[in-house]
Write a protein that holds these residues in place. Sequence first.
Motif, PDB file in Angstrom:
ATOM      1  N   GLY A 155       0.801  -1.223   0.000  1.00 19.21           N
ATOM      2  CA  GLY A 155       0.000   0.000   0.000  1.00 19.21           C
ATOM      3  C   GLY A 155       0.828   1.264   0.000  1.00 19.21           C
ATOM      4  O   GLY A 155       0.336   2.334  -0.344  1.00 19.21           O
ATOM      5  N   LYS A 206       4.012   2.526   6.643  1.00 22.38           N
ATOM      6  CA  LYS A 206       3.108   2.776   7.768  1.00 22.38           C
ATOM      7  C   LYS A 206       3.750   2.294   9.071  1.00 22.38           C
ATOM      8  O   LYS A 206       3.827   3.019  10.051  1.00 22.38           O
ATOM      9  N   PHE A 208       6.917   1.231   9.493  1.00 25.88           N
ATOM     10  CA  PHE A 208       8.371   1.443   9.476  1.00 25.88           C
ATOM     11  C   PHE A 208       9.102   0.225  10.038  1.00 25.88           C
ATOM     12  O   PHE A 208      10.137   0.327  10.714  1.00 25.88           O
ATOM     13  N   ARG A 267      -3.363  -0.628   2.490  1.00 23.48           N
ATOM     14  CA  ARG A 267      -3.847  -0.620   1.104  1.00 23.48           C
ATOM     15  C   ARG A 267      -4.903   0.454   0.863  1.00 23.48           C
ATOM     16  O   ARG A 267      -5.398   0.592  -0.253  1.00 23.48           O
ATOM     17  N   GLN A 348      -3.924  -6.067  -4.690  1.00 26.06           N
ATOM     18  CA  GLN A 348      -3.732  -5.915  -3.239  1.00 26.06           C
ATOM     19  C   GLN A 348      -5.046  -5.533  -2.563  1.00 26.06           C
ATOM     20  O   GLN A 348      -5.427  -6.115  -1.538  1.00 26.06           O
ATOM     21  N   VAL A 488      -0.181 -12.586   5.848  1.00 26.03           N
ATOM     22  CA  VAL A 488       1.149 -12.261   5.317  1.00 26.03           C
ATOM     23  C   VAL A 488       2.227 -12.296   6.408  1.00 26.03           C
ATOM     24  O   VAL A 488       3.416 -12.216   6.111  1.00 26.03           O
ATOM     25  N   LYS A 492       6.734 -13.319   6.560  1.00 29.61           N
ATOM     26  CA  LYS A 492       7.683 -12.308   7.056  1.00 29.61           C
ATOM     27  C   LYS A 492       8.517 -12.889   8.189  1.00 29.61           C
ATOM     28  O   LYS A 492       9.723 -12.716   8.248  1.00 29.61           O
TER      29      LYS A 492
HETATM   30  O1  F6P Z   1       2.142  -7.094   2.769  1.00 30.49           O
HETATM   31  C1  F6P Z   1       1.665  -6.753   4.003  1.00 30.49           C
HETATM   32  C2  F6P Z   1       1.670  -5.291   4.250  1.00 30.49           C
HETATM   33  O2  F6P Z   1       1.486  -5.101   5.603  1.00 30.49           O
HETATM   34  C3  F6P Z   1       0.610  -4.519   3.450  1.00 30.49           C
HETATM   35  O3  F6P Z   1      -0.637  -4.593   4.042  1.00 30.49           O
HETATM   36  C4  F6P Z   1       1.187  -3.150   3.436  1.00 30.49           C
HETATM   37  O4  F6P Z   1       0.586  -2.322   2.489  1.00 30.49           O
HETATM   38  C5  F6P Z   1       2.633  -3.465   3.146  1.00 30.49           C
HETATM   39  O5  F6P Z   1       2.883  -4.648   3.880  1.00 30.49           O
HETATM   40  C6  F6P Z   1       3.614  -2.390   3.527  1.00 30.49           C
HETATM   41  O6  F6P Z   1       3.527  -2.057   4.871  1.00 30.49           O
HETATM   42  P1  F6P Z   1       4.214  -0.768   5.459  1.00 30.49           P
HETATM   43  O7  F6P Z   1       3.591   0.429   4.829  1.00 30.49           O
HETATM   44  O8  F6P Z   1       3.993  -0.834   6.936  1.00 30.49           O
HETATM   45  O9  F6P Z   1       5.689  -0.829   5.122  1.00 30.49           O
END
Ligand code: F6P
Length: 503
Positions: A155, A206, A208, A267, A348, A488, A492
């Motif tokens: 997003g 978002k 970080f 997103r 997405q 997701v 990770k």
């Molecule tokens: O892929 C998972 C996710 O959390 C998405 O929902 C989000 O848009 C992306 O990773 C990036 O997240 P961030 O903006 O926290 O780096």
Amino acid sequence: MSGNPTQTEAWKALQAHQTQTRGQKLADLFAADPQRAERFTRTLDGLTVDFSKNHITEETVRLLLDLAVAQGGEDWRERMFRGDKINATEDRAVLHTALRAPTDAPITVDGHDIIPDIRAVEARLAAFVEDVREGRWRGATGQPILHIVNIGIGGSDLGPRLVMGALRAYASGPQVHFVANVDPADILGVLAGLDPATTLFVVASKTFSTQETLLNARTARQWLVAALGEDAVARHFVAVSVNREAVEKFGIAAASMFPLWDWVGGRYSLWSSVGLSCALALGWNHFKALLAGAAVMDEHFRTAPMAQNIPVLMALVGVWYRNFRGAASLAILPYSEGLRELPRFLQQLDMESNGKSVDRDGLALDYATAPVIFGECGTVGQHSFHQWLHQGTDAIPADFIGVRQDDWGQPEHHRVLLANLTAQTEALMNGRQESDLCRTNPGNKPSTTLWLDRLDPHRLGMLLALYEHKVAVQGFVWNINSFDQWGVQLGKKLAEEALAAKG
Ligand code: F6P
């Protein structure tokens, strides 16, 4: 308020309706009703959606609306807009709509009015945008900023990337580049063409805490520091995040951080500070026009009667195909090079939101949710996978998106482009019998056509908000939480564990 949709009378009625209408031909529906195109077309402020080439009748729509009502759709919609914590697994409100609220009418989260917070951040963003564009904010060597590198993923990348592709004609400021992939080919490819003295990095994350983004940001930082020294970082890096601590830890001062809030899903974050790179290139007024367009769709979604409500109808047509006609995918086919990124953006939006197999109470679902979203620009896709749409064994619902106005002063190109759009929807619907089956197009394949009068910030905002609300309504009907993405996390975590194990 809502439960398993398959237990409702409306669901059962739709199943019976599907049995009765199986084998119905789209061409016969048109032949039986000369008004069909108008009857199933809805228009709002320069956006027209023609549902007529779908396997629906007024009875289908009536039954689908019954299902939406039975699942508390109107109630969920209101709860979303007023800031109830409908993202229950994360205990969060879902208020991306507040970011484009046209008035200052209070919207509260935990008893706190968030509108003044939004306006304060907007004022900071607008001032920064003007400073950069007018050369008041300069790089460490005193040169103006000519290039923006947006480092983000998901997003924090797809929305801004789509907007920049779509609104190229409106861009007048620094040129924006995007880096998302942790494959070094991505960032090195972008940096290769840039001069550190005139480049500003917008690190958009978002949380970080996203591994790919932080690594790319560190690589960018090394590149800058190697050329201009450590002190240059302050003039060449800004951050977009909710996580001030992590931003400061990275080495970006709080004064250079533009916040968003946990009630904005990643997103759904284009409308927040995540849109900064776009605003820098387009100018604040165009960015605000994008928000204003989305607000028009919000208002329509919130207030229009269900039978006239474009996002509601789009969502329900999708439910009809997914749950009653067995369609497992949806093609997104923009006949506009500017909307080239739309299929990826919608992947997405739709699949991360509604790719769920448990309901709001954590119970396993016994019905299907999000389809596979795929797509390509017309006419490029015609020479690739459209064969499968025309003669494959599945009937794939498809959204064709056209732009009426030619923005490039090339009427012949535009005519050819739109002739192809219309030809594809007709070929899918009517098909053609030939002397042998290999050459026969069976037809009776559904499509929805969306027309934008122009590809401008306002219509683009409307279009994206339309899809956001469509996805939300499908989540309401399916009784799932469309606003978390726990799936997701495992990947990770495993990647982190694998890296830690290797030291
Ligand atoms: O892929 C998972 C996710 O959390 C998405 O929902 C989000 O848009 C992306 O990773 C990036 O997240 P961030 O903006 O926290 O780096």
